[in-house]
Structure formats: structure tokens, C-alpha cells
Design a protein around this motif. Structure first.
Motif, PDB file in Angstrom:
ATOM      1  N   ILE A 112      -6.012   0.222   2.123  1.00  0.00           N
ATOM      2  CA  ILE A 112      -6.290   1.287   1.157  1.00  0.00           C
ATOM      3  C   ILE A 112      -7.580   1.996   1.530  1.00  0.00           C
ATOM      4  CG2 ILE A 112      -7.002   1.726  -1.230  1.00  0.00           C
ATOM      5  CD1 ILE A 112      -4.905  -0.238  -2.155  1.00  0.00           C
ATOM      6  N   ARG A 113      -8.585   1.253   1.936  1.00  0.00           N
ATOM      7  CA  ARG A 113      -9.846   1.876   2.354  1.00  0.00           C
ATOM      8  C   ARG A 113      -9.619   2.812   3.532  1.00  0.00           C
ATOM      9  NH1 ARG A 113     -14.196  -2.653   3.364  1.00  0.00           N
ATOM     10  NH2 ARG A 113     -15.477  -0.823   3.783  1.00  0.00           N
TER      11      ARG A 113
ATOM     12  N   ARG B 189      -6.810   4.318   4.480  1.00  0.00           N
ATOM     13  CA  ARG B 189      -5.894   5.435   4.244  1.00  0.00           C
ATOM     14  C   ARG B 189      -6.390   6.411   3.183  1.00  0.00           C
ATOM     15  NH1 ARG B 189       0.041   2.757   4.063  1.00  0.00           N
ATOM     16  NH2 ARG B 189       0.520   4.880   3.340  1.00  0.00           N
ATOM     17  N   THR B 190      -7.408   6.022   2.423  1.00  0.00           N
ATOM     18  CA  THR B 190      -7.931   6.919   1.391  1.00  0.00           C
ATOM     19  C   THR B 190      -9.333   7.412   1.706  1.00  0.00           C
ATOM     20  OG1 THR B 190      -8.855   5.089   0.088  1.00  0.00           O
ATOM     21  CG2 THR B 190      -6.573   5.749  -0.391  1.00  0.00           C
ATOM     22  N   GLY B 191      -9.854   7.051   2.851  1.00  0.00           N
ATOM     23  CA  GLY B 191     -11.207   7.466   3.200  1.00  0.00           C
ATOM     24  C   GLY B 191     -12.283   6.617   2.572  1.00  0.00           C
TER      25      GLY B 191
ATOM     26  N   TYR C  10      -3.937   2.279  -8.361  1.00  0.00           N
ATOM     27  CA  TYR C  10      -4.510   1.059  -7.791  1.00  0.00           C
ATOM     28  C   TYR C  10      -5.950   0.887  -8.237  1.00  0.00           C
ATOM     29  CZ  TYR C  10      -6.382   4.466  -4.463  1.00  0.00           C
ATOM     30  OH  TYR C  10      -7.012   5.540  -3.891  1.00  0.00           O
TER      31      TYR C  10
ATOM     32  N   LEU D 288       0.478   4.024  -2.991  1.00  0.00           N
ATOM     33  CA  LEU D 288       0.074   5.399  -2.698  1.00  0.00           C
ATOM     34  C   LEU D 288       1.192   6.394  -2.959  1.00  0.00           C
ATOM     35  CD1 LEU D 288      -2.114   4.942   0.512  1.00  0.00           C
ATOM     36  CD2 LEU D 288      -2.806   4.967  -1.892  1.00  0.00           C
TER      37      LEU D 288
ATOM     38  N   VAL E  23       0.834  -1.204   0.000  1.00  0.00           N
ATOM     39  CA  VAL E  23       0.000   0.000   0.000  1.00  0.00           C
ATOM     40  C   VAL E  23       0.866   1.250   0.000  1.00  0.00           C
ATOM     41  CG1 VAL E  23      -1.719   1.307   1.304  1.00  0.00           C
ATOM     42  CG2 VAL E  23      -1.944  -1.181   1.058  1.00  0.00           C
TER      43      VAL E  23
ATOM     44  N   ASN F 221     -11.647   4.456  -0.582  1.00  0.00           N
ATOM     45  CA  ASN F 221     -11.403   3.967  -1.941  1.00  0.00           C
ATOM     46  C   ASN F 221     -11.119   2.472  -1.943  1.00  0.00           C
ATOM     47  OD1 ASN F 221     -11.706   6.554  -2.841  1.00  0.00           O
ATOM     48  ND2 ASN F 221      -9.563   6.866  -3.399  1.00  0.00           N
TER      49      ASN F 221
ATOM     50  N   ARG G 282      -4.878   6.209 -10.971  1.00  0.00           N
ATOM     51  CA  ARG G 282      -4.604   6.510  -9.542  1.00  0.00           C
ATOM     52  C   ARG G 282      -3.583   5.571  -8.911  1.00  0.00           C
ATOM     53  NH1 ARG G 282     -10.271   4.531  -6.580  1.00  0.00           N
ATOM     54  NH2 ARG G 282      -9.858   2.295  -6.859  1.00  0.00           N
TER      55      ARG G 282
END
Length: 459
Positions: free
Chosen positions: A423-424, A426-428, A459, A284, A280, A430, A457
Motif C-alpha cells: 500500500i505504501r 502503490r499510494t506514494g 483501508y 484499492l 491490496v 499511505n 478510503r
């Protein structure tokens, strides 16, 4: 040859494809994937579903599995060929690469129309060409069949492309092993992503394969037959070899071994999360996550371009090494000290990449002296499995039936669950792009969309 009657499974409507995912996952997972208190951690939900599916197969198909083992043994005893066109993940030869420890050398990969003869046996769940099926119709080949997501035999087959749906194994099968696999091929539903993640054909079908081959080898041993086994394990000799009791079937025994090793994945959940964080962080920060195996068609192919797999994943192998200091690589290794793997590890390190590894760290439960992959990567998972096969069977010069491929693939999809979770977070909210099967009517169009998403993006 007289074929068994082909009985269709209950059709599913296109409108109900979303319900198909829910049906497959019913009572097997929490809502979405999450690791809240009281729920199964994201990285362990996939293995639970795999074990549940294998348990159902054992409870409902044991007779057919054992019948398959005896049929293979009878074929080989008569000097005929045993062909193997069986799903081993994203390929039919993920377990059949050169020097694969524990693979009995009586297996012939694929199905060769020119070489196959009356009296041979074929174990198949991946489809053949039309010419292949025409050949089966003409010859007296004993067929052990099963459903695949990429065929017209599965649950939800009416959602398969028109050019693929007519390709079916069941009408040609003398023995049918029903697994209830669906046209989707993956089992973990993710809020925000129509395609489920976590393909099951690798761990499930490789386990079924080794369950059958274990008893086929046992029966051949009873009949006094001898066969060589691939790999670099020293030949079995001496009075300290733990020979099996040939009177006891091995089907249940092998599944129990797989179950124990899968359950030990939880003992390395911290390392699984470290690998997920590495991936991740890389994504990112604009880097690429690579998946490596010495032979492309084994671990690297399982992880890339896969139905139920990530659109961002890219594969590497011994003939194709890449990467920069922005990237990371997850190495799938089948021996702890493979010279090619160590050579490529050095290349990855020289490129400045972060490196994780999956695979056995022992040979016959002993860690080799000197260099090994796991000693030199940033994080490793796979201490529950061994390089060699699990059964010493009289007449076979090395142990047969390794578990490393099964467990490695399972670990990879456990890591994938944690990647999504991180990912969910840390990206709010996504979600990374996940592929549908290319065999689905809408698969190619959908996959083009998620590839574009991943290109934009990362990912």
C-alpha cells in the motif's frame, strides 16, 4: 493459599509510550518495515521478533514452565480440574474449538466460579471479573499466571484504563511466567502510524501453552495416566508409532519444532506476497478483505478488531458468509478437507470472490485424496505444518500439541507486513489504519479515528 510476592515492573511514563515501541523492537528489525537489499523482507520481520521473544522466554523462564507442567500433572493425577483462561490470540479458546486435533480433553475452558473447587489448577493471563478474583482469594486454587496486554500486569500498565488496571493476575499466582509483553501488545513500528502492528500474544502464548501441556502429558504418561485427545485423527496403534521417550522433557523440543516451521515461512514468501497483492488490489479497487474460519473465535477473530491489526479487516465464519465479486477472502483452515470449509469455499467462489487460504495441507504428512481447500483456492500458504499434533505419548490415544494455530497466526501477520509495504508503494506512502488496544486510555478514541479513515478510503 500463600501467594508469591507481587513485584511491579519499572513504570513507563505516558510521554514515553513511543519509546516503548522502539524498546520492544530494538535490535530486532530494520527501520520501519521495508524489503530493501540487505534487510529482512517485510513479511519475515514479524516471525523473527516472535522467535526472539520465545527464545528469551525459554532462556529465562524454563524452570517456571517445567514447574507449571508438573503442577498441572499433579492436579489431574488427583482427579481435580485444570482450568485454562490463557491468551490464545484474540480469544482464550482459539485452540479449543470442537474436534481440535491434538487438544487433550483434560482442559476446561475459562474459569467457572460455581464449578471450580479447592485443589483445582488455573492457568491464566487473561483477566477475570472482580467476582472471579474474589473467588480465587477464597479457594485453594493453584494459579499459573502471566501478563497480558489487557490487564494491570504488563510493562506500561500505567497507560491502561483505570477500570482495567486493578485487574491483575500476579497477586494470585503461585507460578509466574514472565514474557515482558507490553500494554501495546504488538511489536512492529510503522512510520506514519502511532499504533504498532503485529500482535504477539497469539503465536507467543500459544507456543508457551503447548510447551507446558506437552510436558504435562509426558509426566502423566510416566505416572500411568490415560487421557483422550480431541480431533479426528485415527487412534494410535501398532508398532510403527513414533512414541516419545518419556524421560526427555519436551519444552525445548516443541519450541525447536515451532522454530523450524516458522523459518519455513520464508520458503513460501512468494505466495505470501501474492496474497498481500490480492488484498491490496481489492482494497484499492473499493472492495472488502474478509478473514474466514469455520469457528469465528479462531482465525477470524485473530485477524479482526485486533490490537495491532487492521481497521479494514472483517470476519466471516460458518454461520456468517458474505462477499461480492469486488471482495476477497483469506480462509484460515485447520484441516485440509474440512467439509464446512469446502462448502463455504464453494459459496465464496459462487459470489465471484478471490480466495486465498492458510493452513495445513496434510494429515500425518499425507495430502488427502479428493477435494481439499488448498487445491481449489487461488493461492495457499502453510505447507510446513500438519493437521495433527506432533507428539505420540503413551496413554494418549492421539498425538498431542498441534502447531497449525501458531503458524497460521504468524503467517497472517507476515501477510499483513507485506500489505502495508505494498500500500505504501502503490499510494506514494499511505499507511492503512491499525488499531491500538482498547484497554489503553486513548485506545477507543484512536480506534474510532482509524475506523473512519478505513471507511473513507477503504483501508
Amino acid at each position: 493459599m500463600k501467594r508469591r510476592d507481587a513485584v511491579r515492573m519499572i513504570p513507563l511514563t505516558l510521554a514515553g509510550i513511543g519509546e516503548l515501541v522502539k524498546k520492544v523492537n530494538a535490535d530486532q528489525m530494520c527501520s520501519g518495515i521495508c524489503s530493501a537489499q540487505g534487510q529482512i523482507p517485510a513479511g519475515l520481520q514479524y516471525q523473527k521478533n516472535v522467535l526472539d521473544m520465545l527464545t528469551r522466554v525459554r532462556e529465562n523462564q524454563s524452570e517456571n514452565l517445567l514447574e507449571s507442567a508438573y503442577a498441572i500433572a499433579r492436579t489431574l493425577r488427583k482427579g481435580r480440574s485444570f482450568w485454562l483462561n490463557w491468551d490464545q490470540g484474540h480469544s482464550t479458546n482459539a485452540e479449543m474449538f470442537p474436534e481440535r486435533c491434538g487438544m487433550p480433553l483434560f482442559c476446561k475452558h475459562g474459569y467457572n466460579i460455581k464449578e471450580a473447587k479447592d485443589g483445582d489448577a488455573l492457568m491464566i493471563n487473561r483477566i477475570l471479573s472482580k467476582d472471579g478474583y474474589d473467588d480465587l482469594a477464597k479457594k485453594d486454587i493453584l494459579v499459573i499466571g502471566g501478563p497480558s496486554p489487557w490487564s494491570g500486569d504488563n510493562i506500561g500498565y500505567e497507560n491502561i484504563r483505570d477500570d482495567i488496571r486493578p485487574l491483575q493476575n500476579r497477586p494470585f499466582s503461585d507460578i509466574w511466567i514472565e514474557t515482558n509483553i507490553t500494554c501495546l501488545g504488538a511489536i512492529m513500528q510503522i512510520p506514519g502510524m502511532p499504533a504498532p502492528i503485529g500482535p504477539i500474544s497469539g503465536p507467543v502464548y500459544m507456543t508457551i501453552l503447548w510447551m507446558i501441556l506437552a510436558d504435562a502429558c509426558r509426566v502423566l504418561s510416566i505416572e500411568g495416566k490415560s487421557f483422550e485427545v480431541d480431533g479426528d485423527e485415527p487412534k494410535l496403534s501398532g508398532d510403527r508409532v513414533n512414541w516419545i521417550n518419556t524421560a526427555d522433557p519436551l519444552l525445548d523440543n516443541f519450541l525447536d519444532i515451532v522454530r523450524r516451521e516458522m523459518e519455513l515461512i520464508g520458503a513460501e514468501l512468494g505466495n505470501i506476497r501474492q496474497i498481500a497483492k490480492m488484498a491490496v488490489d481489492t482494497l484499492l479497487d473499493g472492495g472488502t478483505v474478509y478473514y474466514y474460519s469455520r469457528y469465528r473465535y479462531s482465525f477470524a477473530t485473530e485477524a479482526t478488531g485486533r490490537r495491532g491489526g487492521f481497521a479494514f479487516a472483517k470476519g466471516l465464519d460458518d454461520e456468517n458468509i458474505a462477499g461480492t465479486s469486488k471482495d476477497c477472502v483469506i480462509m484460515g483452515t485447520y484441516k485440509p478437507d474440512d467439509e464446512a470449509d469446502l462448502k463455504n469455499l464453494d459459496k465464496f467462489r459462487a459470489n465471484g470472490m478471490r480466495i486465498a487460504s492458510l493452513g495445513p495441507i496434510t494429515r500425518n504428512f499425507q495430502i488427502p485424496e479428493g477435494r481439499t481447500v488448498h487445491k481449489e483456492t487461488d493461492v495457499h500458504v502453510g505447507r510446513m505444518m500438519d493437521t495433527y499434533g506432533v507428539y505420540a505419548i503413551p496413554g494418549f490415544d492421539k498425538k498431542v500439541c498441534p502447531t497449525s494455530g501458531i503458524i497460521m497466526f504468524t503467517i497472517n501477520w507476515a501477510i499483513s507486513m507485506e500489505i502495508i509495504e505494498m500500500i505504501r508503494q502503490r499510494t506514494g506512502g499511505n499507511v492503512p489504519g491499525v488499531n491500538f488496544s482498547g484497554a489503553l486510555k486513548w485506545g477507543s478514541e484512536f480506534n474510532s479515528r482509524v475506523r473512519s479513515m478505513a471507511t473513507d478510503r477503504g483501508y
